[in-house]
Design an enzyme around this catalytic site. Structure first.
Site, mmCIF file in Angstrom:
data_model
loop_
_atom_site.group_PDB
_atom_site.id
_atom_site.type_symbol
_atom_site.label_atom_id
_atom_site.label_comp_id
_atom_site.label_asym_id
_atom_site.label_seq_id
_atom_site.Cartn_x
_atom_site.Cartn_y
_atom_site.Cartn_z
ATOM 1 C CG ASP A 45 -1.915 1.094 1.276
ATOM 2 O OD1 ASP A 45 -1.712 2.108 0.575
ATOM 3 O OD2 ASP A 45 -2.900 0.968 2.024
ATOM 4 C CG HIS A 46 3.103 3.928 -3.235
ATOM 5 N ND1 HIS A 46 4.075 4.608 -2.544
ATOM 6 C CD2 HIS A 46 3.657 3.615 -4.430
ATOM 7 C CE1 HIS A 46 5.159 4.713 -3.277
ATOM 8 N NE2 HIS A 46 4.948 4.102 -4.436
ATOM 9 N NE ARG A 47 -4.122 3.786 1.409
ATOM 10 C CZ ARG A 47 -5.283 3.324 1.842
ATOM 11 N NH1 ARG A 47 -6.322 4.140 1.979
ATOM 12 N NH2 ARG A 47 -5.427 2.043 2.139
#
Length: 444
Positions: A414-416
């Protein structure tokens, strides 16, 4: 939530809250019929939720008056399952009930009784099928002839598949261990037409599969498949995922596995357990990936405990059991937990609690003969480590080209919760441990 409602004629056992946010369950099999007498905590019905197959005990005793749903019916939590008549005995309190919801919670003095397998119609009533104890044997609706030898079927999934396709289990030749009828036996009967009806009639039988006017097969999205669909849709809709991968020389890891087996074969430490050990070490070093995003609070939650999810095959399809507290386990303990959960998955006996609460997923898709994948993250987790098949490939080793045991590792994240540097650092750490297992000693 109360487990029953009371009327002038009896008490109604309602579908209890099975936890984990589950709101409905499908009736797989009834173990009693109208007119049967049940005791407190007797298993009366098997239901299937989006998480697991569960045997439900009745919390009170008496004669069964009504089965409110036929097998194959989806029932909402709080809706009636069956009604049991009141039957008070002098000095007895058996009809007060135990408050039991699941097997293993409640009284332990109940005596087992024979299980009846029936396919009741919706809203079978006592007036049509029951009478006094003396009159019951002569009532036509209650007359049944039991087979001389009942077929051995362990899995409720197999029973349901046979029932949905109108297959007589007594007519099948079992191929499973101990002469148990398995799913392959039922599917074989469908293929060769041993069910006594045409393939179109089987498809259109009262069950989960039907054929429309165009000849297309329509399968209702419910149970496990519905849960997977909802979860995967939420993952793709909400998570901006990215995948990075690397090829690794796993020769040394395989050698380490063989050495561990030679020293302590009873520990059963295989490659999956070693990858679990490496994953736990990596998450300890890179806690950003042991996390989830609280969208409502707009916060990244880095979870203290490492609860390792892993993909496993079951009679209901691919499921994801969770090794809770994996971060505190030794490699041998990890191996034991993985083995036990895999066995439960294979037998279709995983509980809802054993399939929830994961913080990171290990996905060994190499068992399917594939090298790599871009999997969907197991929502709401933030990352998944994928392991491809390990095969002989030409590899530069000590200045020479040699055949080595090579695999592809992939990390979907998850790039968040982190940037590529963190994800790449984790994957590189994992790869280094695969190639040089002794590096794990520095992290233990």
């Amino acid at each position: 939530m109360s487990l029953s409602t009371v009327s002038a004629t009896g008490r109604t056992f309602i579908l209890p809250d099975l936890g984990e946010g589950l709101t409905e369950a499908e009736v797989i099999e009834w173990h009693v019929a109208p007119g049967d007498k049940v005791h407190v905590d007797q298993i009366v019905v098997t239901v299937e939720t989006a998480k697991a197959t569960v045997d439900l005990p009745c919390p009170f005793a008496g004669p069964v008056l009504t089965l409110h749903s036929a097998a194959g019916t989806v029932v909402e939590v709080g809706k009636p399952l069956l009604t049991v008549g009141t039957e008070q005995k002098a000095g007895a309190e058996e009809n007060l009930g135990s408050g039991n919801v699941l097997v293993g919670y409640g009284t332990s003095e109940a005596k087992p009784s024979g299980r009846r397998r029936v396919n009741p119609g919706v809203q079978q009533t006592a007036s049509a099928t029951t009478g006094s104890a003396a009159a019951a044997p002569s009532t036509p609706a209650r007359t049944r002839t039991a087979p001389a030898t009942a077929p051995k079927v362990i899995s409720p999934v197999v029973r349901k598949l046979a029932r949905d396709n109108q297959i007589d289990l007594a007519g099948l030749a079992p191929t499973g261990p101990g002469d148990v009828i398995c799913r392959a036996d039922v599917e074989a009967a469908l293929r060769v037409g041993r069910v006594g009806v045409t393939s179109r009639e089987v498809t259109l039988a009262h069950g989960p599969v039907r054929e429309d006017r165009a000849g297309d097969i329509r399968i209702p999205l419910r149970g496990l498949r519905k849960a997977i669909a909802v979860k995967m849709t939420a993952s793709r809709r909400e998570i901006p995922e990215a995948t990075t991968w690397v090829d690794v020389d796993a020769t040394a890891l395989i050698s380490a596995k063989d050495q561990l087996k030679a020293v302590n074969s009873g520990a059963g430490i295989g490659l999956l357990a070693l990858f679990a050990r490496i994953s736990v070490a990596g998450l300890t070093k890179f806690p950003e990936l042991n996390a989830w995003v609280d969208v409502d609070a707009q916060e990244i939650v880095q979870v203290r405990d490492i609860n390792l999810s892993f993909a496993a095959q079951s009679p209901r399809g691919l499921v994801v059991p969770v090794v809770h507290g994996a971060g505190e386990m030794t490699t041998a303990e990890l191996a034991t937990a993985l083995r036990e959960l895999t066995g439960l998955a294979r037998d279709g006996k995983l509980s809802p609690a054993q399939m929830t609460g994961g913080t990171f997923t290990l996905n060994n898709y190499g068992v399917f003969g594939t090298d790599g994948a871009t999997p969907i993250i197991n929502y709401p987790e933030a990352a998944m480590l994928g392991v491809g098949r390990i095969i002989d490939r030409p590899w530069a080793h000590k200045g020479q080209v040699a055949l080595r045991k090579v695999a592809q590792l992939g990390l979907t994240f998850d790039h968040r919760v982190c940037d590529g540097a963190t994800a790449g650092g984790f994957l590189r750490f994992v790869a280094d441990c695969v190639e040089k297992p002794a590096l794990l000693l520095a992290e233990l």
